[in-house]
Write a protein that holds these residues in place. Sequence first.
Motif, mmCIF file in Angstrom:
data_model
loop_
_atom_site.group_PDB
_atom_site.id
_atom_site.type_symbol
_atom_site.label_atom_id
_atom_site.label_comp_id
_atom_site.label_asym_id
_atom_site.label_seq_id
_atom_site.Cartn_x
_atom_site.Cartn_y
_atom_site.Cartn_z
ATOM 1 N N SER A 115 85.937 38.349 -59.166
ATOM 2 C CA SER A 115 85.905 38.461 -60.626
ATOM 3 C C SER A 115 84.734 39.314 -61.053
ATOM 4 C CB SER A 115 85.767 37.078 -61.269
ATOM 5 O OG SER A 115 86.905 36.300 -61.031
ATOM 6 N N GLU A 116 84.860 39.923 -62.234
ATOM 7 C CA GLU A 116 83.759 40.729 -62.765
ATOM 8 C C GLU A 116 83.670 40.614 -64.272
ATOM 9 O OE1 GLU A 116 83.450 44.210 -64.227
ATOM 10 O OE2 GLU A 116 85.531 44.270 -64.823
ATOM 11 N N ASP A 150 71.713 43.846 -65.063
ATOM 12 C CA ASP A 150 71.846 44.179 -66.474
ATOM 13 C C ASP A 150 72.968 43.344 -67.089
ATOM 14 O OD1 ASP A 150 69.741 46.007 -66.143
ATOM 15 O OD2 ASP A 150 71.138 47.599 -65.582
ATOM 16 N N TYR A 151 73.975 43.994 -67.662
ATOM 17 C CA TYR A 151 75.060 43.268 -68.320
ATOM 18 C C TYR A 151 76.346 43.342 -67.512
ATOM 19 C CZ TYR A 151 71.660 43.421 -72.012
ATOM 20 O OH TYR A 151 70.508 43.299 -72.720
ATOM 21 N N MET A 152 76.212 43.328 -66.198
ATOM 22 C CA MET A 152 77.367 43.321 -65.313
ATOM 23 C C MET A 152 77.152 42.251 -64.262
ATOM 24 S SD MET A 152 79.016 46.136 -62.845
ATOM 25 C CE MET A 152 80.665 45.811 -62.266
ATOM 26 N N ALA A 153 78.228 41.563 -63.910
ATOM 27 C CA ALA A 153 78.161 40.547 -62.866
ATOM 28 C C ALA A 153 79.476 40.535 -62.100
ATOM 29 C CB ALA A 153 77.890 39.178 -63.480
ATOM 30 N N VAL A 154 79.390 40.285 -60.798
ATOM 31 C CA VAL A 154 80.561 40.155 -59.937
ATOM 32 C C VAL A 154 80.385 38.901 -59.091
ATOM 33 C CG1 VAL A 154 81.143 42.604 -59.826
ATOM 34 C CG2 VAL A 154 79.593 41.638 -58.136
ATOM 35 N N ALA A 155 81.501 38.310 -58.700
ATOM 36 C CA ALA A 155 81.466 37.139 -57.833
ATOM 37 C C ALA A 155 82.716 37.114 -56.984
ATOM 38 C CB ALA A 155 81.373 35.856 -58.656
ATOM 39 N N VAL A 156 82.576 36.518 -55.819
ATOM 40 C CA VAL A 156 83.724 36.273 -54.949
ATOM 41 C C VAL A 156 83.703 34.793 -54.583
ATOM 42 C CG1 VAL A 156 82.466 36.974 -52.858
ATOM 43 C CG2 VAL A 156 84.951 36.967 -52.840
#
Length: 174
Positions: free
Chosen positions: A28-29, A125-131
């Motif tokens: 997800s991002e 910053d204003y971005m995030a990712v997860a698995v």
Amino acid sequence: KSTRSVACSRDISESFRGVPEIGHCVVSEISNIGGPILLNRLWSQALAHLLLDRQERRDFALRKLPPSAAASWLLGRAVVKDAVRLQAALDCCMADVRVINGSEGEPHIELVGGTAPVVSLAHKDYMAVAVAGETGKFRGVGIDVEPLGKMEPGLVADAFTAEERALIEAAAQG
């Protein structure tokens, strides 16, 4: 729409379709969401109350992060909770998924009445990712986020396979 089904992020697992065993993971991002509005303490606290359980809110308050770091941290929590809910097919609120940090700062998930997937998250910053990966299938998973920029040709030649180099070249042209 139920508040339990509300998500802050989007599922980008399809982007990783060539990665072995991706079918047992959800990626997800969150990007370009909130931005400067989350620098306002009122709005970051409002988001914290939607995302975090009581213990997580207490831990967040103790961190005393500056506004931009607090916003980034909260987006990281949102994206990993969304990935977990999707991967485990959970019908629960974001605050029902507890994220705790291990001894090295790595995230771990605690669920009431469920098996927690293995996770990795990254935020900048204003971005995030997860698995979130299926427990028992993986000992661990990993993901990172870096801003796009021109890479030195030597680094590209040494660090990436031919297929990865073709993707890098295609991204540079697009």
